[in-house]
Design a protein around this motif. Structure first.
Motif, mmCIF file in Angstrom:
data_model
loop_
_atom_site.group_PDB
_atom_site.id
_atom_site.type_symbol
_atom_site.label_atom_id
_atom_site.label_comp_id
_atom_site.label_asym_id
_atom_site.label_seq_id
_atom_site.Cartn_x
_atom_site.Cartn_y
_atom_site.Cartn_z
ATOM 1 N N ASN A 80 -3.761 4.757 5.637
ATOM 2 C CA ASN A 80 -5.051 4.268 5.630
ATOM 3 C C ASN A 80 -5.874 5.770 5.132
ATOM 4 O O ASN A 80 -7.652 5.667 4.730
ATOM 5 C CB ASN A 80 -5.474 4.110 7.414
ATOM 6 C CG ASN A 80 -4.658 3.438 8.189
ATOM 7 O OD1 ASN A 80 -4.284 2.791 7.538
ATOM 8 N ND2 ASN A 80 -5.609 3.305 9.367
ATOM 9 N N MET A 105 0.868 -1.344 -0.167
ATOM 10 C CA MET A 105 0.244 0.225 0.124
ATOM 11 C C MET A 105 0.812 1.592 0.425
ATOM 12 O O MET A 105 0.669 2.150 -0.405
ATOM 13 C CB MET A 105 -0.999 0.105 0.767
ATOM 14 C CG MET A 105 -1.602 -1.291 1.145
ATOM 15 S SD MET A 105 -3.266 -0.641 -0.085
ATOM 16 C CE MET A 105 -3.751 1.206 0.658
ATOM 17 N N HIS A 142 -14.844 -0.712 1.105
ATOM 18 C CA HIS A 142 -13.798 -0.706 1.690
ATOM 19 C C HIS A 142 -13.677 -1.032 3.518
ATOM 20 O O HIS A 142 -15.414 -0.667 3.764
ATOM 21 C CB HIS A 142 -14.370 0.672 2.221
ATOM 22 C CG HIS A 142 -13.162 1.334 2.846
ATOM 23 N ND1 HIS A 142 -11.589 1.106 2.988
ATOM 24 C CD2 HIS A 142 -13.371 2.609 4.365
ATOM 25 C CE1 HIS A 142 -11.378 2.273 4.026
ATOM 26 N NE2 HIS A 142 -11.957 2.574 4.336
ATOM 27 N N ALA A 183 -5.233 -2.137 6.266
ATOM 28 C CA ALA A 183 -4.635 -1.070 6.377
ATOM 29 C C ALA A 183 -3.189 -1.544 7.870
ATOM 30 O O ALA A 183 -3.054 -2.451 7.964
ATOM 31 C CB ALA A 183 -5.743 -1.464 8.389
ATOM 32 N N THR A 225 -5.750 5.301 0.736
ATOM 33 C CA THR A 225 -6.477 4.620 -0.048
ATOM 34 C C THR A 225 -7.221 4.939 -0.392
ATOM 35 O O THR A 225 -7.413 4.748 -1.993
ATOM 36 C CB THR A 225 -7.054 4.349 1.382
ATOM 37 O OG1 THR A 225 -6.294 3.760 2.755
ATOM 38 C CG2 THR A 225 -8.401 3.687 1.050
ATOM 39 N N HIS A 248 -11.675 -3.565 -0.007
ATOM 40 C CA HIS A 248 -9.804 -3.374 0.885
ATOM 41 C C HIS A 248 -10.620 -3.454 1.815
ATOM 42 O O HIS A 248 -11.365 -3.087 2.754
ATOM 43 C CB HIS A 248 -10.276 -1.713 0.177
ATOM 44 C CG HIS A 248 -8.992 -0.892 1.072
ATOM 45 N ND1 HIS A 248 -7.466 -1.646 0.402
ATOM 46 C CD2 HIS A 248 -8.770 -0.222 0.989
ATOM 47 C CE1 HIS A 248 -6.640 -0.915 1.525
ATOM 48 N NE2 HIS A 248 -7.954 0.295 1.705
#
Ligand SMILES: NC(=O)c1ccc[n+]([C@@H]2O[C@H](COP(=O)([O-])OP(=O)(O)OC[C@H]3O[C@@H](n4cnc5c(N)ncnc54)[C@H](OP(=O)(O)O)[C@@H]3O)[C@@H](O)[C@H]2O)c1
Length: 337
Positions: free
Chosen positions: A97, A56, A118, A77, A101, A74
């Motif tokens: 986050n 990420m 999400h 995190a 995202t 998704h």
């Protein structure tokens, strides 16, 4: 035959690996994002998931793998790390986050993904003053967040809503309570709690109250959200309100291990948590008992899943089943992955 292709982030996580398994069982084709191929193969090997290695921290590097997918789930995190002791987690919370995202969703849309499910958290929900269970409309301001992690989820939800509005990308959000369940390989705080319980490492309980839910039920809610959830809607997924003492009673029932009897006062538990964080910082080890975790456990936030039950048709399993299966999985997978 028509096959739905899903892209799942956080596929090695407690929620993510349960979701990948459920989607495959339901006939989806799954591309599963993981930071480590080895870890993903240990957890998802043999399931039929197509593992995509990516981080990420660099969305653009793996974004082309979303091409051809119909829906993005998704779950990744900056979460476990944020509760792992005293350091400045904020730059990563903001990056993973919030900012990345939104970048992930932009790239998903660019590569033709039609829908996003999400994962936020019920930590983004405000406790009501009238004693009733909080609902989706009880949104905390970021300035009121009990922890930096909660703040990142609130800001993430806000940034996502703005992006979805601007781009017309259909995004549906689930807000789980504290998740327990099998497949907690890392493990998360709930897996550590059950392990500590089974190994008689819990010294006592304190006045507490929080919502819990089974990660498998959250996965099922995300699947339901993909077909029945409305764009822009948010669904709290929380099954039971419990205290540490009540968790202990249920764990005793399912493991046979005697629950800790000592009751610790609130000032004392904060002092112990502060000390435990300090020791962890000095020794470089992790601790499960942090000031942030005590704040959450003593918060007595009670949230309602009535909307998800009504609109998504979800069912939430009994606490006893969740804790029995969690304990059993941890017993059979002693080293995690
Ligand atoms: N667990 C709870 O009680 C709870 C409650 C409410 C909401 N949530 C939310 O639910 C979601 C899933 O949580 P979980 O319980 O499944 O946590 P988890 O077991 O810690 O899983 C997190 C997943 O995200 C991945 N991840 C973390 N940083 C990443 C990065 N930089 N790039 C790519 N992948 C990354 C992890 O990969 P690695 O395996 O490589 O670490 C792991 O697969 C999260 O959004 C969390 O905020 C959790």
């Amino acid at each position: 035959m028509f096959v739905i292709r899903a892209f799942v982030t956080g596929s090695t996580g407690l929620l993510g690996n349960n979701l990948v398994r459920l989607l495959l069982q339901e006939g989806f084709e799954v591309r599963a994002l993981a930071r480590s191929r080895n870890k993903a193969e240990a957890i998802l090997g043999g399931t039929g998931a197509d593992i995509v290695v990516g981080d990420m921290n660099d969305i653009d590097a793996f974004a082309p793998a979303m091409k051809g997918c119909d829906v993005l789930f998704h779950t990744a995190a900056y979460f476990r790390e944020a509760f792992a002791g005293r350091s400045n987690h904020w730059p990563m919370l903001q990056r993973i986050n919030v900012d990345n995202t939104v970048r992930l969703f932009e790239q998903a849309q660019r590569h033709g993904v039609g829908k996003v499910i999400h994962t936020s958290s019920n930590a983004a929900i405000r406790k009501r003053s009238d004693g009733k269970a909080s609902e989706e409309s009880d949104v905390l301001l970021s300035s009121e967040a009990p922890t930096p992690y909660a703040r990142s989820k609130i800001l993430g939800d806000k940034a996502i809503a703005e992006y979805a509005h601007k781009s017309q990308l259909p995004v549906t959000t689930v807000l789980p309570a504290w998740m327990f369940g099998p497949g907690d390989a890392a493990p998360t705080s709930s897996g550590k709690f059950v392990l500590d319980y089974m190994n008689r490492r819990l010294q006592g309980v304190f006045d507490s109250g929080f919502d819990v839910v089974d990660a498998r039920d959250v996965a099922a809610a995300m699947l339901a959200a993909a077909s029945r959830g409305k764009a822009g809607e948010r669904y709290i997924i929380a099954a039971h309100h419990a205290s540490l003492a009540e968790l202990g009673q249920t764990l005793k029932l399912v493991t046979g291990v005697e629950e800790p009897k000592r009751s610790v006062s609130r000032p004392m538990i904060y002092a112990v948590a502060w000390l435990s964080e300090t020791m962890a910082a000095l020794s470089g080890k992790e601790t499960n008992l942090t000031v942030d975790s005590v704040r959450v456990l003593t918060g007595k936030l009670r949230t309602s899943s009535d909307k998800a039950k009504r609109e998504l048709g979800i069912q939430l399993r009994p606490l006893e089943e969740t804790l029995r299966d969690t304990a059993e999985w941890l017993r059979l997978n002693p080293l995690g992955v």
